[in-house]
Design a protein around this motif. Sequence first.
Motif, PDB file in Angstrom:
ATOM      1  N   VAL A 111       2.287  -1.134 -70.403  1.00 64.57           N
ATOM      2  CA  VAL A 111       2.658  -1.925 -69.341  1.00 64.57           C
ATOM      3  C   VAL A 111       3.609  -2.673 -69.379  1.00 64.57           C
ATOM      4  O   VAL A 111       3.618  -3.723 -70.161  1.00 64.57           O
ATOM      5  N   SER A 112       5.005  -3.106 -68.555  1.00 63.37           N
ATOM      6  CA  SER A 112       6.075  -4.202 -68.428  1.00 63.37           C
ATOM      7  C   SER A 112       5.492  -4.719 -67.067  1.00 63.37           C
ATOM      8  O   SER A 112       5.261  -4.902 -66.406  1.00 63.37           O
ATOM      9  N   ALA A 113       6.140  -5.416 -67.844  1.00 67.15           N
ATOM     10  CA  ALA A 113       6.302  -7.487 -67.238  1.00 67.15           C
ATOM     11  C   ALA A 113       7.156  -7.134 -66.347  1.00 67.15           C
ATOM     12  O   ALA A 113       8.865  -6.657 -66.591  1.00 67.15           O
ATOM     13  N   ARG A 114       7.204  -8.057 -64.964  1.00 66.89           N
ATOM     14  CA  ARG A 114       7.807  -8.449 -64.320  1.00 66.89           C
ATOM     15  C   ARG A 114       9.613  -8.778 -64.520  1.00 66.89           C
ATOM     16  O   ARG A 114      10.540  -8.307 -64.676  1.00 66.89           O
ATOM     17  N   SER A 115       9.415  -9.580 -65.957  1.00 67.63           N
ATOM     18  CA  SER A 115      11.198  -9.890 -66.554  1.00 67.63           C
ATOM     19  C   SER A 115      11.296  -8.540 -67.104  1.00 67.63           C
ATOM     20  O   SER A 115      12.681  -8.726 -66.961  1.00 67.63           O
ATOM     21  N   VAL A 116      10.731  -8.080 -67.539  1.00 64.41           N
ATOM     22  CA  VAL A 116      11.502  -6.538 -68.475  1.00 64.41           C
ATOM     23  C   VAL A 116      11.789  -6.161 -67.004  1.00 64.41           C
ATOM     24  O   VAL A 116      13.218  -4.890 -67.646  1.00 64.41           O
ATOM     25  N   ARG A 117      11.565  -5.610 -65.822  1.00 60.01           N
ATOM     26  CA  ARG A 117      12.070  -4.797 -65.616  1.00 60.01           C
ATOM     27  C   ARG A 117      13.259  -5.088 -64.854  1.00 60.01           C
ATOM     28  O   ARG A 117      13.947  -4.578 -64.059  1.00 60.01           O
ATOM     29  N   ARG A 118      13.047  -6.197 -64.399  1.00 59.80           N
ATOM     30  CA  ARG A 118      14.368  -7.115 -63.452  1.00 59.80           C
ATOM     31  C   ARG A 118      15.325  -7.417 -64.569  1.00 59.80           C
ATOM     32  O   ARG A 118      16.599  -7.969 -63.798  1.00 59.80           O
ATOM     33  N   LYS A 119      14.973  -8.047 -66.095  1.00 58.59           N
ATOM     34  CA  LYS A 119      15.953  -8.869 -66.928  1.00 58.59           C
ATOM     35  C   LYS A 119      16.389  -8.155 -67.545  1.00 58.59           C
ATOM     36  O   LYS A 119      17.547  -7.698 -67.655  1.00 58.59           O
ATOM     37  N   GLU A 120      14.527  -7.876 -68.968  1.00 59.81           N
ATOM     38  CA  GLU A 120      15.720  -7.710 -69.682  1.00 59.81           C
ATOM     39  C   GLU A 120      16.172  -6.116 -69.911  1.00 59.81           C
ATOM     40  O   GLU A 120      16.993  -5.824 -70.464  1.00 59.81           O
ATOM     41  N   ILE A 121      15.274  -4.976 -69.518  1.00 61.82           N
ATOM     42  CA  ILE A 121      15.784  -3.390 -69.109  1.00 61.82           C
ATOM     43  C   ILE A 121      17.637  -3.569 -68.617  1.00 61.82           C
ATOM     44  O   ILE A 121      18.632  -3.003 -69.509  1.00 61.82           O
ATOM     45  N   PRO A 122      17.100  -3.792 -67.696  1.00 63.73           N
ATOM     46  CA  PRO A 122      19.558  -3.930 -67.512  1.00 63.73           C
ATOM     47  C   PRO A 122      20.082  -4.559 -67.902  1.00 63.73           C
ATOM     48  O   PRO A 122      21.278  -4.147 -67.774  1.00 63.73           O
ATOM     49  N   LEU A 123      19.742  -5.299 -68.451  1.00 63.47           N
ATOM     50  CA  LEU A 123      20.879  -5.999 -69.432  1.00 63.47           C
ATOM     51  C   LEU A 123      20.845  -5.627 -70.783  1.00 63.47           C
ATOM     52  O   LEU A 123      21.986  -5.680 -70.672  1.00 63.47           O
TER      53      LEU A 123
END
Length: 338
Positions: free
Chosen positions: A100-112
Amino acid sequence: WLAIVLFVVGVYLLVKGADWLVEHAALLAEGLGVPHLVVGLTVVAFGTSAPELAAGVGASIRTTAEQPLVNQLALGAVVGSNIANIGLILGVGAVLFPIVSARSVRRKEIPLMLLVMAIGWGAMFGGVISRVEGAVLLAGVVLYTWDAYAASRRGKKIAMVEMLDEEEAQEFEEELAKTHTPRWWVRHTLMVMIGIVGLTAGAELLVRSSVSIARTLGVSEVVIGLTMVALGTSLPELATAISAARKKQTELLLGNVIGSNVFNTLCVVGATSLVRPIIVPGEVVRIDAVVMLGVSGLAWAMVLTRKHMGRVEGAVLLAAYLAYVGYVVFTAKSPPVV
C-alpha cells in the motif's frame, strides 16, 4: 575458477556487510525518532546501495588509458540495479504481500525518482559522463538527503503533538534514555562501521573477479555489470524487501527501492564519474536506460491507479525483469577493440 570463487566471496561479503549496516543504522535512526518511510528512503536505501558505490568507485580507480572501459561496470551495475530494484525487488515484495502506497509516495517520491533517473539518462547522451556532470549529480544527493531529513523532522514534530501530551512526552523521553544508553549507541555505531568494511572488501573482490570473468567469456564489462554485478549488489535490497514484506512494513520496502534508485543514480554515477569520466555505450542510452525508466513508470502507473500493488502487479514486474535479463544475456556482444 578462481575468479568465480572470488566473485561468490565478494557477493557474500557485500550481503553480510550491507545486512549489518542496514540493521544497525536503522536502529540508530529509530533511536533518533525518524519515521519508517524516511528510514527506508535514506538510511536503509543508502546502506543497501553502498555495494554499488564501493564497486563503482573501485572500478573507476582501476580505469586506465590501457583499460578505459573498466568503469562501464559501474554504469551497468547502476542501470541494472535500478531495473532489478523495481522489477525484482518490488515485484517479489508485492507477490509476498500487497504494498500500500502513501499519498506522498505517489505524488512526490516516485515522480522525484523518475526525474532523477531521467537526469541521469540525459547525462549519458553525450557519450561520456564527465567530472562536471558527476559533481552536479553528487550535489543532487546532498539536496535529496536534506529534504528527506527536513521531512522527517516535520513528521516527528507532528507525531509528538498528536500522540503525546506533555506528561506522556516526558515519560517517553525518560524510557528512551533508559534503553538507549551510551553503550547502546557505541555498539550499533561500531556495527555500522564493520558493515562498511565488509562492503568495501566485498566490492574489491567483486570488481576484480567480474572484470576477469568478462574478459574470459569475451563479454563486455557493461553486460557483466547489467547482470551479474547488478544482481549481486541488489541482494541486500532483495533481503530487505522479503523481510519488510513478511513483517508488513511496506513503507520501509517502498522507501528502500525509491531511495536506492535515487542514490544509485546521483551518488554512485556521480562519484564514479568524478574519479574518472565514464564512456557510455550507445546500447545503454538507447535500450537499458529506456527500460529503466519504462519499468519505473509502469510501477508508478500501478500505484496511481489502484493505490496499492498486489500479487498480479508484482508478477507483471517480475516477468518484465526476467524478460530484460534474458534479452541482455542473449544479445551480449564481445567488448570493442580499444
